[in-house]
Design an enzyme around this catalytic site. Structure first.
Site, short mmCIF file in Angstrom:
data_model
loop_
_atom_site.label_atom_id
_atom_site.label_comp_id
_atom_site.label_asym_id
_atom_site.label_seq_id
_atom_site.Cartn_x
_atom_site.Cartn_y
_atom_site.Cartn_z
N GLU A 73 54.27 31.58 37.13
CA GLU A 73 53.96 32.88 37.73
C GLU A 73 53.49 32.72 39.19
O GLU A 73 52.92 33.65 39.75
CB GLU A 73 52.93 33.62 36.88
CG GLU A 73 53.49 33.95 35.50
CD GLU A 73 52.58 34.77 34.60
OE1 GLU A 73 53.07 35.73 33.99
OE2 GLU A 73 51.38 34.46 34.50
N HIS A 92 45.31 36.12 38.07
CA HIS A 92 46.18 36.91 37.17
C HIS A 92 45.72 36.66 35.74
O HIS A 92 45.59 35.51 35.32
CB HIS A 92 47.64 36.50 37.34
CG HIS A 92 48.52 37.01 36.25
ND1 HIS A 92 48.62 38.36 35.94
CD2 HIS A 92 49.34 36.37 35.38
CE1 HIS A 92 49.47 38.51 34.93
NE2 HIS A 92 49.91 37.32 34.56
N HIS A 94 45.72 38.27 31.44
CA HIS A 94 46.26 39.19 30.44
C HIS A 94 45.06 39.80 29.71
O HIS A 94 45.11 39.99 28.50
CB HIS A 94 47.16 38.46 29.44
CG HIS A 94 48.35 37.79 30.05
ND1 HIS A 94 49.14 36.90 29.37
CD2 HIS A 94 48.90 37.92 31.29
CE1 HIS A 94 50.12 36.48 30.16
NE2 HIS A 94 49.99 37.07 31.34
N TYR A 119 30.98 50.11 41.40
CA TYR A 119 31.26 48.67 41.43
C TYR A 119 32.77 48.41 41.43
O TYR A 119 33.26 47.50 42.08
CB TYR A 119 30.54 47.97 40.28
CG TYR A 119 29.14 48.47 40.22
CD1 TYR A 119 28.23 48.09 41.22
CD2 TYR A 119 28.74 49.42 39.29
CE1 TYR A 119 26.96 48.63 41.26
CE2 TYR A 119 27.47 49.96 39.32
CZ TYR A 119 26.57 49.56 40.30
OH TYR A 119 25.33 50.10 40.35
N HIS A 160 51.87 44.06 30.95
CA HIS A 160 51.69 42.62 31.19
C HIS A 160 50.23 42.29 31.53
O HIS A 160 49.57 41.59 30.76
CB HIS A 160 52.66 42.21 32.30
CG HIS A 160 52.66 40.75 32.64
ND1 HIS A 160 53.70 40.15 33.29
CD2 HIS A 160 51.75 39.79 32.44
CE1 HIS A 160 53.43 38.86 33.45
NE2 HIS A 160 52.25 38.62 32.95
ZN LIG Z 1 51.21 36.83 33.01
#
Ligand SMILES: [Zn+2]
Length: 210
Positions: A73, A92, A94, A119, A160
């Site tokens: 990724e 990144h 999930h 925040y 995703h």
């Molecule tokens: Zn991912």
């Protein structure tokens, strides 16, 4: 921080995210900009068990020059660094709540999480667009992320998960954590008459802390 300190900080933050359930298995990846390139977590690595010496080392053009093979990724990270001169690190995940919001069909794609707390606004900013669904690894995802990231510090990849940038590694991780909390609050409050911050309150926050 020199490169060695940065490597250890990345390992520490990855372990912390993993220990608290922000990532499971080999999901998620973290990168950081160096003076002459980037570090990114290797492909199939778990954020819980990173090895500072084996982090993937990339040059300024994102070519792999040391350590293990980079995350598949990596292009998501590249899209952010190329779109945003202020991005010093990219995370990144999930993570469950943000990914749940990324699966909702009835949200405002320009801004799926309303400004509920200061925040979130301070860490993530005024907007966090949803990038339409692409199959993982689809090269068409990179220009879509690049376009969205030009106007936002973070994006949600539909079905995703989130991609979040920050000025430093710590900033990016804190912003990803704040985003997860904001997503949780939003899901808890969906269907209620929650009081949102007004546009004036958001402007005030961004002027003061932005
Ligand atoms: Zn991912």
């Amino acid at each position: 921080m020199n490169e060695d300190e940065t490597r250890h900080r990345l390992v520490e933050l990855g372990a912390s995210l993993f220990a608290r359930g922000f990532s499971v298995g080999s999901a998620g990846n973290i990168s950081v900009r160096l003076a002459d390139g980037y570090l990114i977590t290797p492909t199939n690595s778990s954020l819980g068990w990173l090895d500072a010496a084996r982090l993937s080392r990339l040059d300024g053009e994102f070519r792999h020059i040391g350590g293990d093979q980079p995350s598949k990724e990596v292009f998501m990270h590249r899209a952010f660094y190329r779109a945003r001169a202020d991005a010093g690190a990219v995370v990144h995940l999930h993570s469950t709540m943000a990914t749940a919001v990324a699966c909702l069909a009835d949200v405002d794609a320009a801004n799926p999480i309303p400004p509920l707390t200061p925040y979130f606004v301070m860490r993530v900013g005024r907007s966090m667009p949803v990038v339409t669904y692409y199959r993982p690894g689809d090269p068409a995802m990179e220009p879509a992320i690049h376009d969205a990231a030009r106007g936002a510090r973070a994006v949600l990849l539909a079905n995703h998960g989130p991609v979040v940038s920050g000025k430093t590694l710590t900033d990016a991780v804190y912003a990803a954590e704040e985003l997860e909390e904001a997503a949780k609050l939003y899901l808890l409050l969906r269907g209620t008459t929650a009081r949102k911050l007004t546009p004036g309150q958001v402007d005030d926050l961004l002027t003061t802390f932005g």
